[in-house]
Each structure stands twice: as C-alpha cells, then as structure tokens.
Design a protein around this motif. Structure first.
Motif, short mmCIF file in Angstrom:
data_model
loop_
_atom_site.label_atom_id
_atom_site.label_comp_id
_atom_site.label_asym_id
_atom_site.label_seq_id
_atom_site.Cartn_x
_atom_site.Cartn_y
_atom_site.Cartn_z
N SER A 77 18.77 55.03 3.77
CA SER A 77 18.06 54.59 2.57
C SER A 77 16.62 54.23 2.89
O SER A 77 15.71 54.46 2.09
N ARG A 81 13.23 56.41 1.46
CA ARG A 81 12.27 55.64 0.67
C ARG A 81 10.91 55.59 1.35
O ARG A 81 9.87 55.64 0.69
N GLU A 82 10.90 55.50 2.67
CA GLU A 82 9.66 55.29 3.41
C GLU A 82 9.13 56.56 4.06
O GLU A 82 8.12 56.53 4.76
#
Length: 222
Positions: A77, A81-82
């Motif tokens: 996750s 996201r990053e």
C-alpha cells in the motif's frame, strides 16, 4: 539479491529473492528420551521440514511467527501510494530483509545526490523484532555508500507477540515519519556542508580522534 526487474509487489519480491517460504514452530525433544522440552520451540522452514538446513532458530512459548508475506504485505500500500520501488532483498540464516527506495532524492550542496530508502528486517530466530529503518545511499560513490539515518524516531520495531498484527496494521504511518526524518537529515547535512573547515581545525580533529600529533607525523615523513 539486487533486482534487475523491479517487482511490482511484495509477493513478487519474495518469489524473485527466494524468500517466499513459510515458517513453523515445532516442539523440541531430547535426543535420548524423546521427551518434549517445555516452552522451547524450534523455528523451521516448512518447505525444508526434513532438511537440517531448514532450521532457523530456537524460540520461547510466547513467540509469534510473522511470516515473510505478513511482514512485507503492508509495504504494498505504501509502494503504490508513494511510487516507491523495491530494489533488493536477502536472507541471512533466520533473518530476512527487503529494501525499497523513494521516488525522489536528496541533494547535498546541490550536486551530491543521495537516495532515500526504507529497509525492513524480519527475523525467525527470536534475536530481533520486525524492524523498519530509514537509510540513505550515496550515488556518487562507485559502489554506493549506505548509512543509517541517525535518529531514534527513524526506527519502528514490532515485537513478536500476540498484538503484533495490530501494530503491523499501523505501520503505514511510517511514511510520514520517513518524510519528516529525511527532510531534517537533509537540512542538517546541507548545513554541515556549508561550514568551512580550516586546515588547523582539521589537524586538531585528527589529533584528537587518532591520538596523533599531525605536525610531528608530517615532519617525520619529510
């Protein structure tokens, strides 16, 4: 192992690095009588149950196994996201580790480029907790130079205990901590890089650290 083709998730990273094995906690028995030893267990790779090389360590009754896929699954996750990238992974006995780099880099004095990375370490021998650390990789070096970010807040440790799953779910918060820690580190290093060090101050430093008299050593060589 350094990935030539970067894996897209933790499952692929584990498979590519040969770390996609599970671990079991088995009772210990005496050789002479076969009696089980209370509250002591051996951790063993389930794909090597009949192989002595599958032995990883000796642990206590309250030890909770965190399988490799459990330890690394929360990373997915964060990665998506990053926009991070898995770079390399490895195994040393009962300990496994995985590195991921952040998409942006730091610049020292505007020219010295340094990668920001996150290192996750998991152990199956009871010697350490599940640990996440922030590290840097200096790109100007031929082989790279890795350094820990020296900050107690830059390390997240999760003990092998009954509530480890709950702590693991909270590990995504590490990203905010990573960003603030790297930012502070970059500011400190840039401030240090802008300090001019005079030759006499450098001599005093080496005299103190190496316990030598720099001027005498130079005169001897001359």
């Amino acid at each position: 192992m350094k990935f030539t083709n970067n894996p897209v998730n933790a499952a692929q990273a584990l498979e590519m690095s040969g770390l996609n094995f599970n671990v079991a906690k088995l009772p210990l028995k005496t050789i002479s009588t076969g009696v089980e030893i209370p509250v002591r267990f051996a951790t063993w790779r389930t794909d090597m149950i009949d192989n002595p090389k599958g032995y990883l360590g000796c642990v206590g009754n309250n030890y909770k196994i965190i399988q490799n896929h459990e330890a690394l699954s929360f990373f997915d996750s964060i990665m998506s996201r990053e926009e991070m990238m898995y770079t390399n992974a490895g195994c040393n006995g009962g300990r496994i580790w995985l590195q991921a780099k952040m998409p942006d880099t730091m610049k020292i004095n505007g020219v010295d480029e340094i990668e920001k990375r996150i290192l996750i370490c998991n152990s199956h021998d009871g010697t350490s907790s599940l640990t996440i650390k922030f590290i840097t990789l200096r790109l100007v070096c031929t082989n790279g130079m890795t350094a820990w970010v020296d900050d107690k807040k830059s390390v997240v440790s999760i003990r092998h205990c009954s509530n480890a799953d709950d702590k693991l779910k909270e590990a995504y918060k590490i990203m905010n901590l990573a960003k603030s820690t790297f930012k502070q580190w970059e500011e400190k290093v840039n401030a240090m890089a802008n300090i001019e060090v005079k030759s006499q101050d450098l001599d005093k430093y080496f005299d103190a650290v190496l316990d030598i008299n720099t001027k005498k050593e130079i005169s001897k060589k001359a």
